[in-house]
Design a protein around this motif. Sequence first.
Motif, PDB file in Angstrom:
ATOM      1  N   MET A 216     -56.811  88.944  10.227  1.00 41.08           N
ATOM      2  CA  MET A 216     -57.871  89.613   9.472  1.00 41.08           C
ATOM      3  C   MET A 216     -59.233  89.431  10.145  1.00 41.08           C
ATOM      4  N   LEU A 217     -59.469  88.268  10.725  1.00 43.63           N
ATOM      5  CA  LEU A 217     -60.728  88.042  11.429  1.00 43.63           C
ATOM      6  C   LEU A 217     -60.840  89.003  12.609  1.00 43.63           C
ATOM      7  N   VAL A 218     -59.775  89.143  13.375  1.00 40.14           N
ATOM      8  CA  VAL A 218     -59.771  90.072  14.517  1.00 40.14           C
ATOM      9  C   VAL A 218     -60.055  91.497  14.035  1.00 40.14           C
ATOM     10  N   LYS A 219     -59.403  91.916  12.955  1.00 37.78           N
ATOM     11  CA  LYS A 219     -59.584  93.263  12.417  1.00 37.78           C
ATOM     12  C   LYS A 219     -61.034  93.493  11.986  1.00 37.78           C
ATOM     13  N   GLU A 220     -61.602  92.556  11.256  1.00 37.89           N
ATOM     14  CA  GLU A 220     -62.988  92.694  10.780  1.00 37.89           C
ATOM     15  C   GLU A 220     -63.968  92.706  11.951  1.00 37.89           C
ATOM     16  N   LEU A 221     -63.745  91.822  12.920  1.00 33.36           N
ATOM     17  CA  LEU A 221     -64.642  91.776  14.082  1.00 33.36           C
ATOM     18  C   LEU A 221     -64.589  93.082  14.865  1.00 33.36           C
ATOM     19  N   LYS A 222     -63.393  93.633  15.063  1.00 28.73           N
ATOM     20  CA  LYS A 222     -63.265  94.912  15.780  1.00 28.73           C
ATOM     21  C   LYS A 222     -64.019  96.021  15.053  1.00 28.73           C
ATOM     22  N   ASN A 223     -63.920  96.056  13.739  1.00 30.11           N
ATOM     23  CA  ASN A 223     -64.622  97.064  12.945  1.00 30.11           C
ATOM     24  C   ASN A 223     -66.136  96.911  13.092  1.00 30.11           C
ATOM     25  N   LEU A 224     -66.624  95.685  13.007  1.00 33.09           N
ATOM     26  CA  LEU A 224     -68.066  95.443  13.107  1.00 33.09           C
ATOM     27  C   LEU A 224     -68.589  95.733  14.513  1.00 33.09           C
ATOM     28  N   VAL A 225     -67.789  95.439  15.530  1.00 27.81           N
ATOM     29  CA  VAL A 225     -68.172  95.772  16.913  1.00 27.81           C
ATOM     30  C   VAL A 225     -68.189  97.288  17.093  1.00 27.81           C
ATOM     31  N   ALA A 226     -67.179  97.971  16.583  1.00 26.45           N
ATOM     32  CA  ALA A 226     -67.087  99.425  16.724  1.00 26.45           C
ATOM     33  C   ALA A 226     -68.272 100.137  16.076  1.00 26.45           C
ATOM     34  N   HIS A 227     -68.794  99.562  14.995  1.00 24.52           N
ATOM     35  CA  HIS A 227     -69.939 100.160  14.293  1.00 24.52           C
ATOM     36  C   HIS A 227     -71.275  99.565  14.739  1.00 24.52           C
ATOM     37  N   LYS A 228     -71.230  98.790  15.815  1.00 24.61           N
ATOM     38  CA  LYS A 228     -72.438  98.226  16.434  1.00 24.61           C
ATOM     39  C   LYS A 228     -73.257  97.339  15.492  1.00 24.61           C
ATOM     40  N   ILE A 229     -72.540  96.610  14.636  1.00 26.28           N
ATOM     41  CA  ILE A 229     -73.174  95.620  13.765  1.00 26.28           C
ATOM     42  C   ILE A 229     -73.233  94.281  14.498  1.00 26.28           C
ATOM     43  N   ILE A 230     -72.208  94.002  15.297  1.00 25.16           N
ATOM     44  CA  ILE A 230     -72.186  92.778  16.098  1.00 25.16           C
ATOM     45  C   ILE A 230     -71.860  93.108  17.551  1.00 25.16           C
ATOM     46  N   ASN A 231     -72.258  92.192  18.427  1.00 30.63           N
ATOM     47  CA  ASN A 231     -71.905  92.265  19.849  1.00 30.63           C
ATOM     48  C   ASN A 231     -70.796  91.275  20.130  1.00 30.63           C
TER      49      ASN A 231
ATOM     50  N   TRP B 271     -64.090  90.520   4.257  1.00 32.09           N
ATOM     51  CA  TRP B 271     -64.697  89.419   4.999  1.00 32.09           C
ATOM     52  C   TRP B 271     -65.952  89.816   5.768  1.00 32.09           C
ATOM     53  N   SER B 272     -66.267  91.100   5.816  1.00 33.69           N
ATOM     54  CA  SER B 272     -67.369  91.588   6.653  1.00 33.69           C
ATOM     55  C   SER B 272     -68.701  90.911   6.343  1.00 33.69           C
ATOM     56  N   MET B 273     -69.082  90.885   5.091  1.00 37.67           N
ATOM     57  CA  MET B 273     -70.383  90.304   4.748  1.00 37.67           C
ATOM     58  C   MET B 273     -70.414  88.805   5.009  1.00 37.67           C
ATOM     59  N   SER B 274     -69.306  88.130   4.820  1.00 36.94           N
ATOM     60  CA  SER B 274     -69.253  86.698   5.129  1.00 36.94           C
ATOM     61  C   SER B 274     -69.469  86.466   6.615  1.00 36.94           C
TER      62      SER B 274
ATOM     63  N   LEU C 188     -73.305  84.889  10.944  1.00 33.41           N
ATOM     64  CA  LEU C 188     -73.965  85.208  12.213  1.00 33.41           C
ATOM     65  C   LEU C 188     -75.489  85.284  12.090  1.00 33.41           C
ATOM     66  N   PHE C 189     -76.028  85.289  10.878  1.00 30.43           N
ATOM     67  CA  PHE C 189     -77.486  85.234  10.729  1.00 30.43           C
ATOM     68  C   PHE C 189     -78.039  83.959  11.367  1.00 30.43           C
TER      69      PHE C 189
ATOM     70  N   ILE D  56     -70.939 103.719   4.395  1.00 31.55           N
ATOM     71  CA  ILE D  56     -71.518 102.370   4.478  1.00 31.55           C
ATOM     72  C   ILE D  56     -70.472 101.334   4.101  1.00 31.55           C
ATOM     73  N   LEU D  57     -69.731 101.604   3.036  1.00 33.36           N
ATOM     74  CA  LEU D  57     -68.703 100.657   2.590  1.00 33.36           C
ATOM     75  C   LEU D  57     -67.566 100.522   3.596  1.00 33.36           C
ATOM     76  N   LYS D  58     -67.282 101.579   4.370  1.00 35.79           N
ATOM     77  CA  LYS D  58     -66.263 101.482   5.422  1.00 35.79           C
ATOM     78  C   LYS D  58     -66.699 100.477   6.492  1.00 35.79           C
ATOM     79  N   ILE D  59     -68.010 100.375   6.699  1.00 34.97           N
ATOM     80  CA  ILE D  59     -68.522  99.486   7.737  1.00 34.97           C
ATOM     81  C   ILE D  59     -68.639  98.051   7.236  1.00 34.97           C
ATOM     82  N   ILE D  60     -69.289  97.845   6.111  1.00 35.61           N
ATOM     83  CA  ILE D  60     -69.549  96.466   5.661  1.00 35.61           C
ATOM     84  C   ILE D  60     -68.832  96.096   4.369  1.00 35.61           C
TER      85      ILE D  60
END
Length: 106
Positions: A53-68, A24-27, A32-33, A16-20
């Motif tokens: 860092m924004l690109v890296k965080e976004l890629k991680n969140l997209v890969a884990h299907k948290i964001i589109n 910057w992930s939670m921010s 996006l809420f 879970i911590l790897k994903i969120i």
Amino acid sequence: MKKINNFEEQCAFQEILKIIGGKWSMSIIFILFSGKKRFSELERTVPHINTRMLVKELKNLVAHKIINREVFATVPPTVEYTLTDKGQNLEPIINDLYNWGVTNLD
């Protein structure tokens, strides 16, 4: 409330911590809420984040299907980010963490 008692549960918590758990992930999720945002809007809204860092965080969140991530065929290309259902399910959890911080951090 369930306590983490065994190794398997600890491993799930680490996943879970790897994903969120990114700095910057939670921010990003919290922002996006309020609805879809373009890359440049996220860059302006997330305090003190750099583009890399924004690109890296976004890629991680997209890969884990948290964001589109949706790309529009414009010149220059437009990219918009929204939360998936999985990401929306984090709203009460992140709001609880925020409220805990407001109450307990001095």
